[in-house]
Design a protein around this motif. Structure first.
Motif, PDB file in Angstrom:
ATOM      1  N   LEU A   1       0.994  -1.183   0.041  1.00 35.05           N
ATOM      2  CA  LEU A   1       0.040  -0.001   0.049  1.00 35.05           C
ATOM      3  C   LEU A   1       0.864   1.449  -0.122  1.00 35.05           C
ATOM      4  O   LEU A   1       0.443   2.360  -0.362  1.00 35.05           O
ATOM      5  CB  LEU A   1      -0.761   0.024   1.250  1.00 35.05           C
ATOM      6  CG  LEU A   1      -2.111  -1.182   1.199  1.00 35.05           C
ATOM      7  CD1 LEU A   1      -2.909  -0.929   2.557  1.00 35.05           C
ATOM      8  CD2 LEU A   1      -3.026  -0.828   0.029  1.00 35.05           C
ATOM      9  N   VAL A   2       2.282   1.148   0.615  1.00 32.94           N
ATOM     10  CA  VAL A   2       2.851   2.174   0.473  1.00 32.94           C
ATOM     11  C   VAL A   2       4.388   2.419  -0.243  1.00 32.94           C
ATOM     12  O   VAL A   2       4.600   3.109  -1.096  1.00 32.94           O
ATOM     13  CB  VAL A   2       3.215   2.729   2.103  1.00 32.94           C
ATOM     14  CG1 VAL A   2       4.059   4.013   2.260  1.00 32.94           C
ATOM     15  CG2 VAL A   2       2.037   2.693   3.085  1.00 32.94           C
ATOM     16  N   VAL A   3       5.066   1.146  -0.047  1.00 32.18           N
ATOM     17  CA  VAL A   3       6.242   1.162  -0.862  1.00 32.18           C
ATOM     18  C   VAL A   3       6.179   0.786  -2.281  1.00 32.18           C
ATOM     19  O   VAL A   3       7.104   1.680  -3.033  1.00 32.18           O
ATOM     20  CB  VAL A   3       7.203   0.080  -0.153  1.00 32.18           C
ATOM     21  CG1 VAL A   3       8.633  -0.109  -1.051  1.00 32.18           C
ATOM     22  CG2 VAL A   3       7.342   0.209   1.456  1.00 32.18           C
ATOM     23  N   VAL A   4       5.442   0.175  -2.677  1.00 36.70           N
ATOM     24  CA  VAL A   4       5.402  -0.021  -4.126  1.00 36.70           C
ATOM     25  C   VAL A   4       4.841   0.992  -4.781  1.00 36.70           C
ATOM     26  O   VAL A   4       5.287   1.699  -5.935  1.00 36.70           O
ATOM     27  CB  VAL A   4       4.429  -1.522  -4.586  1.00 36.70           C
ATOM     28  CG1 VAL A   4       4.201  -1.299  -5.870  1.00 36.70           C
ATOM     29  CG2 VAL A   4       4.915  -2.647  -3.925  1.00 36.70           C
ATOM     30  N   PRO A   5       3.588   1.795  -4.243  1.00 39.72           N
ATOM     31  CA  PRO A   5       3.315   3.339  -5.111  1.00 39.72           C
ATOM     32  C   PRO A   5       4.321   4.008  -4.920  1.00 39.72           C
ATOM     33  O   PRO A   5       4.278   5.051  -5.686  1.00 39.72           O
ATOM     34  CB  PRO A   5       1.946   3.466  -4.212  1.00 39.72           C
ATOM     35  CG  PRO A   5       1.497   2.213  -3.657  1.00 39.72           C
ATOM     36  CD  PRO A   5       2.705   1.513  -3.362  1.00 39.72           C
ATOM     37  N   ALA A   6       4.963   4.270  -3.913  1.00 44.43           N
ATOM     38  CA  ALA A   6       5.973   5.216  -3.671  1.00 44.43           C
ATOM     39  C   ALA A   6       7.038   5.231  -4.590  1.00 44.43           C
ATOM     40  O   ALA A   6       7.630   6.192  -5.191  1.00 44.43           O
ATOM     41  CB  ALA A   6       6.624   5.232  -2.196  1.00 44.43           C
ATOM     42  N   GLY A   7       7.528   3.821  -4.817  1.00 44.31           N
ATOM     43  CA  GLY A   7       8.659   3.511  -5.967  1.00 44.31           C
ATOM     44  C   GLY A   7       8.075   3.995  -7.075  1.00 44.31           C
ATOM     45  O   GLY A   7       8.858   4.544  -8.056  1.00 44.31           O
ATOM     46  N   TRP A   8       7.112   3.627  -7.542  1.00 45.03           N
ATOM     47  CA  TRP A   8       6.299   3.904  -8.965  1.00 45.03           C
ATOM     48  C   TRP A   8       6.185   5.613  -9.052  1.00 45.03           C
ATOM     49  O   TRP A   8       6.727   5.943 -10.177  1.00 45.03           O
ATOM     50  CB  TRP A   8       4.921   3.224  -9.073  1.00 45.03           C
ATOM     51  CG  TRP A   8       4.592   3.598 -10.475  1.00 45.03           C
ATOM     52  CD1 TRP A   8       4.581   2.903 -11.617  1.00 45.03           C
ATOM     53  CD2 TRP A   8       3.383   4.597 -10.917  1.00 45.03           C
ATOM     54  NE1 TRP A   8       4.073   3.338 -12.642  1.00 45.03           N
ATOM     55  CE2 TRP A   8       3.242   4.696 -12.213  1.00 45.03           C
ATOM     56  CE3 TRP A   8       2.789   5.700  -9.885  1.00 45.03           C
ATOM     57  CZ2 TRP A   8       2.343   5.551 -13.045  1.00 45.03           C
ATOM     58  CZ3 TRP A   8       2.183   6.532 -10.570  1.00 45.03           C
ATOM     59  CH2 TRP A   8       1.983   6.605 -12.108  1.00 45.03           C
ATOM     60  N   LEU A   9       5.836   6.135  -7.985  1.00 46.03           N
ATOM     61  CA  LEU A   9       5.688   7.760  -8.211  1.00 46.03           C
ATOM     62  C   LEU A   9       7.125   8.100  -8.365  1.00 46.03           C
ATOM     63  O   LEU A   9       7.215   9.141  -8.963  1.00 46.03           O
ATOM     64  CB  LEU A   9       4.923   8.121  -7.037  1.00 46.03           C
ATOM     65  CG  LEU A   9       4.926   9.718  -6.917  1.00 46.03           C
ATOM     66  CD1 LEU A   9       3.715  10.180  -7.834  1.00 46.03           C
ATOM     67  CD2 LEU A   9       4.259  10.129  -5.421  1.00 46.03           C
ATOM     68  N   TYR A  10       8.253   7.769  -7.626  1.00 45.36           N
ATOM     69  CA  TYR A  10       9.493   8.354  -7.689  1.00 45.36           C
ATOM     70  C   TYR A  10      10.128   8.138  -9.063  1.00 45.36           C
ATOM     71  O   TYR A  10      10.611   8.843  -9.687  1.00 45.36           O
ATOM     72  CB  TYR A  10      10.413   7.834  -6.592  1.00 45.36           C
ATOM     73  CG  TYR A  10      11.765   8.171  -6.715  1.00 45.36           C
ATOM     74  CD1 TYR A  10      12.073   9.298  -6.050  1.00 45.36           C
ATOM     75  CD2 TYR A  10      12.693   7.197  -7.236  1.00 45.36           C
ATOM     76  CE1 TYR A  10      13.461   9.861  -6.283  1.00 45.36           C
ATOM     77  CE2 TYR A  10      14.251   7.655  -7.368  1.00 45.36           C
ATOM     78  CZ  TYR A  10      14.500   9.052  -6.926  1.00 45.36           C
ATOM     79  OH  TYR A  10      15.823   9.342  -7.013  1.00 45.36           O
ATOM     80  N   ALA A  11       9.757   6.866  -9.677  1.00 51.22           N
ATOM     81  CA  ALA A  11      10.485   6.477 -10.773  1.00 51.22           C
ATOM     82  C   ALA A  11       9.729   7.157 -12.027  1.00 51.22           C
ATOM     83  O   ALA A  11      10.674   7.635 -12.991  1.00 51.22           O
ATOM     84  CB  ALA A  11      10.655   5.210 -11.122  1.00 51.22           C
ATOM     85  N   TRP A  12       8.505   7.283 -12.193  1.00 51.60           N
ATOM     86  CA  TRP A  12       7.904   7.857 -13.189  1.00 51.60           C
ATOM     87  C   TRP A  12       7.381   9.153 -13.150  1.00 51.60           C
ATOM     88  O   TRP A  12       6.758   9.764 -14.401  1.00 51.60           O
ATOM     89  CB  TRP A  12       6.604   6.917 -13.712  1.00 51.60           C
ATOM     90  CG  TRP A  12       7.186   5.391 -13.901  1.00 51.60           C
ATOM     91  CD1 TRP A  12       7.127   4.328 -13.005  1.00 51.60           C
ATOM     92  CD2 TRP A  12       7.839   4.816 -15.218  1.00 51.60           C
ATOM     93  NE1 TRP A  12       7.502   3.165 -13.635  1.00 51.60           N
ATOM     94  CE2 TRP A  12       8.061   3.712 -15.063  1.00 51.60           C
ATOM     95  CE3 TRP A  12       8.127   5.698 -16.311  1.00 51.60           C
ATOM     96  CZ2 TRP A  12       8.744   3.101 -15.872  1.00 51.60           C
ATOM     97  CZ3 TRP A  12       8.675   4.704 -17.385  1.00 51.60           C
ATOM     98  CH2 TRP A  12       8.937   3.491 -17.034  1.00 51.60           C
ATOM     99  N   VAL A  13       7.348   9.910 -12.114  1.00 53.62           N
ATOM    100  CA  VAL A  13       6.737  11.333 -12.052  1.00 53.62           C
ATOM    101  C   VAL A  13       7.990  12.094 -11.150  1.00 53.62           C
ATOM    102  O   VAL A  13       8.257  13.131 -11.924  1.00 53.62           O
ATOM    103  CB  VAL A  13       5.705  11.099 -10.842  1.00 53.62           C
ATOM    104  CG1 VAL A  13       4.977  12.464 -10.905  1.00 53.62           C
ATOM    105  CG2 VAL A  13       4.277  10.322 -11.584  1.00 53.62           C
TER     106      VAL A  13
END
Length: 361
Positions: free
Chosen positions: A155-167
């Motif tokens: 709920l936190v780590v995976v969305p945060a990694g995607w947000l950091y890498a693509w945004v």
């Protein structure tokens, strides 16, 4: 002590004299004797004085210091050591033993019994219960931690990694490129401003130097410095003049003070001393001999008479009180006198009976 006698010559094993190795001549031997005599004459008084001081010190040590030291040591033991030892031995130690025994009986023994038969079983039971509760809580905590870790990962780590890498990363790169461009523009602007400030500063420097510094330097060098030197010379001369005047005034004031002291002595002190010695002292002696001494004698006589009268009155009152007591209560009974000396026959009988008893035993 200096040796005045000639040392015997050294001899070998066969008895022959051994020649001296230092090669002393007759002049050295002739000079040595007067030198030793002079040294003896000079050292002898010093040695005699030293020996006399040693004897006096030993006599003083043996007759005065050692007895006084022993007396002070005995007095110190009698005043401090023995009372403290007696207090420690007969008061502090028994009281401490009694308090220790009482504390053991009243505190230690009940505390040991309570610890052994009450607290130890209760503690073991509580430890067993706490161990069971801890095991249950540990299992629950592990399960809860695993569930929370899985939820936090997805709920936190995976969305945060995607947000950091693509945004955030593309936006950061864009902002960094814009910042580099702005920095280049700022450096150019700052270079221009620096050149302008340098030119303005040079103009202001030369303006202030020509308008303020050079005139002030000229005034200091050609006006203030000569005036200061002249004022320094004048001040130094003034100070020297004041110093001389101060010293001369001191001499004059000292002379005036001495003159006033002499005048006071001959106009006040000497007449007062003459009046005291020639007038007041004889008058005082006459008053003492003619008035004060007779009055003192009369006062002492009156005191003696008064004390005798009081003593007589006291004896009369005591006698009257004894007569009144004797009249009211009669003559007091006197206890019969007892002869404490045992007769010789009784003493012999007592000794005989004690000897007989010892023989029978």
């Amino acid at each position: 002590m200096v040796d005045l006698e000639k040392a015997p010559p050294a001899r070998s094993r066969e008895g022959e004299p051994v020649p001296r190795a230092d090669g002393e001549g007759c002049l050295v031997v002739a000079v040595r004797l007067p030198v030793r005599i002079v040294a003896l004459v000079l050292v002898l008084p010093v040695r005699m004085a030293w020996d006399a001081l040693v004897v006096a010190g030993r006599f003083l040590r043996d007759t005065v210091l050692r007895p006084v030291g022993r007396a002070l040591a005995w007095l110190g033991r009698a005043l401090f050591v023995w009372p403290l030892v007696g207090l420690w031995r007969y008061v502090v130690v028994p009281v401490a033993k009694g308090v220790g025994w009482l504390g053991n009986v009243l505190l230690v023994v009940p505390a040991v019994w309570v610890y052994r038969w009450v607290l130890t079983p209760v503690g073991r039971a509580l430890a067993w219960c706490c161990a069971g509760v801890g095991a249950v809580l540990t299992a629950l905590g592990r399960g809860l931690y695993a569930g929370l870790a899985w939820l936090a990962r997805y709920l936190v780590v995976v969305p945060a990694g995607w947000l950091y890498a693509w945004v955030l990363t593309p936006i950061g790169h864009l902002l960094a490129w814009c910042g580099r461009g702005l920095a280049r523009c700022g450096r150019g602007v700052l270079w221009c401003l620096g050149k302008a400030v340098t030119g303005i500063g040079a103009v202001l420097y030369w303006t202030l130097r020509i308008l303020l510094v050079l005139p002030a330097l000229a005034v200091w060098r050609w006006v203030l410095a000569p005036v200061g030197r002249a004022l320094a010379v004048v001040g130094r001369e003034l100070l020297d003049a004041l110093g001389h005047a101060w010293r001369i005034a001191g001499h004059l004031s000292r002379a005036v003070g001495r003159a006033l002291a002499v005048l006071f002595r001959w106009t006040v002190a000497e007449p007062a001393r003459w009046v005291y010695r020639s007038v007041l002292t004889p008058v005082g002696h006459a008053v003492r001999d003619t008035v004060l001494r007779p009055l003192a004698d009369a006062a002492r006589a009156a005191g003696r008479v008064g004390r005798q009268a009081l003593r007589s009155a006291r004896l009369s009152v005591r006698q009257a009180r004894a007569d009144l007591r004797r009249t009211l209560f009669g003559e007091p009974e006197r206890p019969p006198s007892v002869d404490r000396r045992e007769p010789s026959g009784a003493k012999a009988r007592t000794l005989g009976s004690s000897t007989t008893a010892l023989t029978k035993d």
